[in-house]
Design an enzyme around this catalytic site. Structure first.
Site, PDB file in Angstrom:
ATOM      1  N   GLY A  20      46.748  67.292 -34.926  1.00 56.44           N
ATOM      2  CA  GLY A  20      46.281  66.275 -33.984  1.00 56.44           C
ATOM      3  C   GLY A  20      47.337  66.031 -32.922  1.00 56.44           C
ATOM      4  O   GLY A  20      48.060  66.948 -32.524  1.00 56.44           O
ATOM      5  N   GLU A  21      47.394  64.800 -32.432  1.00 51.73           N
ATOM      6  CA  GLU A  21      48.349  64.389 -31.403  1.00 51.73           C
ATOM      7  C   GLU A  21      48.096  65.043 -30.048  1.00 51.73           C
ATOM      8  O   GLU A  21      48.887  64.871 -29.119  1.00 51.73           O
ATOM      9  CB  GLU A  21      49.809  64.705 -31.805  1.00 51.73           C
ATOM     10  CG  GLU A  21      50.270  64.092 -33.092  1.00 51.73           C
ATOM     11  CD  GLU A  21      51.714  64.460 -33.433  1.00 51.73           C
ATOM     12  OE1 GLU A  21      52.392  65.103 -32.593  1.00 51.73           O
ATOM     13  OE2 GLU A  21      52.175  64.099 -34.530  1.00 51.73           O
TER      14      GLU A  21
END
Length: 338
Positions: free
Chosen positions: A304-305
């Site tokens: 993610g991120e």
């Protein structure tokens, strides 16, 4: 964004009246592509990316102000033990982003990308989707509007990512609610759920969809009932980018689930979006098949991120640079094929 009538009315109208591609700009790129000093098609998908940039920006391919926007939210369903990590890790990771210590920080530096992180009321987790709606209608609409306004600073390539403990559970519930199948089809390990933890996650997705089943014929209701604040904000940002002619690169499973809500409302709503990578989270590949999207990268990532989108942005930048910077056969004095 001012709303009129019911909270979702303006978004439904936007989804009905989305601008299409700029056909003249795309045609100009394709015409120039045929004159560049290389065999036809030799740059493969980079050539399609150049045409896509032109179609959705309205001008020759250029990426000079790329931005990674990361939206962070907390989820009431985390209390069901669906993640090995507690919900306060979301806030801790947002602090790490600010300190420059996360993977996304390093990738943004390596690819010369701007980064903005949006904390969406982390102290107020959404409702537990197994028992109640994640968000009220006005809260969801306001959060979508916030997502739309979040890109007001200007960008010519928007990469979208997220952070939120339990949000792969939420993504799986959204996909199950939109596209059917079984909960097990859409649930994966996320941050590392295995054994009993994975079974709790599957049970939570099953319970959430069962709880809200009577309302899942409306994609925006799926969003507010099964989603979360970062999901709603990402959907708003994607929608705003379309209206402002900003090409978008989507990150992994959670980001693509937010985008899928728009696709379910209008099958052309994601035409201005590329998918940066296919996540190791198994539901992501299934979701991309539903959306008809081919990812740029497959690196086994599931962080993610915005990390996959940010890596893919380097490829998009290279595609634009090749198209605008390469010489033509005539300019280089090289003979074209006879």
């Amino acid at each position: 964004m001012a709303t009129s009538g019911l909270p979702f009315d303006d978004f439904r109208e936007l989804l009905r009246t989305l601008p299409g591609p700029h056909e003249q700009a795309e045609a100009a790129v394709r015409a120039r592509e045929s004159t560049l000093i290389k065999p036809p098609g030799a740059l493969g998908r980079l050539e399609e990316i150049s045409a896509w940039l032109a179609a959705w920006s309205g001008h020759a391919p250029a990426v000079t102000r790329p931005l990674v926007a990361v939206f962070a939210g907390n989820h009431g369903v985390a209390r069901k033990g669906v993640s090995p990590f507690p919900a306060d890790v979301t806030q801790q990771m947002v602090a790490n982003f600010a300190a420059g210590g996360a993977a996304i920080n390093q990738i943004c530096v390596a690819n010369d990308l701007g980064l903005k992180v949006f904390d969406l009321a982390l102290e107020l987790p959404t409702g537990d989707i197994t028992e109640e709606a994640a968000l009220g209608e006005r809260d969801c609409a306001a959060t979508m509007a916030f997502g739309m306004e979040s890109i007001a600073g200007g960008t010519d390539l928007l990469c979208i990512g997220e952070m939120g403990i339990a949000n792969t559970t939420v993504a799986a519930a959204i996909c199950h609610g939109l596209f059917g199948g079984s909960a097990r089809d859409w649930v994966g390990p996320g941050t590392g759920a295995t054994g009993e933890g994975l079974e709790r996650k599957i049970a939570a997705v099953e319970a959430a969809v069962a709880c809200h089943r009577a309302h899942l014929n409306d994609p925006l209701e799926v969003l507010r009932r099964l989603g979360g604040r970062e999901i709603a904000a990402m959907a708003g940002a994607i929608l705003a980018a379309r209206t402002q002619r900003i090409p978008v690169v989507l990150d992994g499973y959670v980001t693509t689930a937010a985008a899928a809500v728009l696709f379910a409302a209008n099958e052309h709503a994601l035409d201005h979006c590329l998918v940066g990578h296919v996540s190791a989270e198994p539901g992501h590949r299934r979701l991309l098949e539903k959306l008809g999207k081919t990812p740029l990268l497959e690196l086994g990532m599931r962080l993610g991120e915005g990390t996959g989108a940010a890596l893919a942005a380097g490829i998009v930048k290279a595609a634009a640079a090749c198209h605008t910077g390469m010489a033509t056969f005539e300019q280089a004095g090289v003979s074209d094929k006879g």
